[in-house]
Scaffold this active site. Structure first.
Site, PDB file in Angstrom:
ATOM      1  N   GLU A 194      17.744  30.745  21.256  1.00 51.47           N
ATOM      2  CA  GLU A 194      17.315  30.388  22.607  1.00 51.47           C
ATOM      3  C   GLU A 194      16.377  29.183  22.558  1.00 51.47           C
ATOM      4  OE1 GLU A 194      17.741  29.892  25.579  1.00 51.47           O
ATOM      5  OE2 GLU A 194      17.469  31.815  26.590  1.00 51.47           O
TER       6      GLU A 194
ATOM      7  N   HIS B  49      23.461  38.201  25.694  1.00 49.13           N
ATOM      8  CA  HIS B  49      22.989  39.492  25.187  1.00 49.13           C
ATOM      9  C   HIS B  49      22.548  40.403  26.315  1.00 49.13           C
ATOM     10  CE1 HIS B  49      18.728  38.742  25.926  1.00 49.13           C
ATOM     11  NE2 HIS B  49      18.890  37.533  25.403  1.00 49.13           N
TER      12      HIS B  49
END
Length: 195
Positions: free
Chosen positions: A79, A9
């Site tokens: 994550e 990202h």
């Protein structure tokens, strides 16, 4: 046979200031949005048959701006859960624990229980198995975060999860994992949007 198209990202305020950003859902900065848009020509040049994306807004927005077709939300691409180190930098943690390194010392419980690097590796193994099921159709895009994608790369190569430490990965970059002589390899790594 397709490849895994790995997209980290774009920049967030916490990634810019190097804070551990696990489960806190931080939006992209304007620069992060530009990074994601900059990945669109690279994504358009790929034969993406299937896509998985972390549930985090920063990953979903990156997928959208990069033009990743119809990404399926994949919870295993969240994550690393940093537990008590969420929102803290390595330097801040090191003031309390001199020499601390996430790859060696791991995390402690906090607002969330945190995860071991091996637990993240187990999640990555599940993602790899799901992705491999689609590679005969073309490329499979994975849009997620720095540490989880580094660990996924280590597991792709048959290395311990802890060896994700070997693969630095910048925000808003593209990489590919593929095959050479039917063996898993890195075919490109950490390509910035301008490339």
């Amino acid at each position: 046979m397709g490849e895994l198209v790995i997209l980290r990202h774009g920049e967030t305020e916490w990634s810019r200031t190097r804070k551990h950003t696990g489960r806190t859902d931080i939006p992209l900065t304007p620069r992060g949005e530009e990074q994601a848009k900059g990945l669109a020509p690279w994504v358009a040049g790929r034969d993406i048959a299937f896509a998985f994306c972390s549930p985090a807004a920063r990953a979903r927005r990156t997928a959208e701006l990069a033009g990743v077709p119809s990404p399926e939300t994949e919870p295993d691409l969240w994550e690393w859960d940093y537990g008590g180190y969420e929102g803290r930098t390595t330097a801040e943690i090191g003031r309390d624990l001199p020499g601390w390194w996430i790859w060696k010392d791991g995390v402690v419980p906090g607002a969330t229980p945190g995860e071991t690097v091996e637990a993240v590796g187990d999640r990555c193994d599940r993602v790899i198995a799901k992705a491999k099921a689609h590679l005969a159709e073309g490329d499979v895009a994975l849009v997620a975060h720095g540490h989880v994608l580094r660990i996924l790369t280590a597991r792709w190569l048959g290395l311990p999860a802890r060896d994700g430490r070997l693969f630095a990965l910048d925000t808003g970059t593209a990489s590919t994992l593929g095959f050479e002589h039917r063996r898993e390899v890195i075919t490109s790594w950490n390509i910035p949007p301008s490339a």
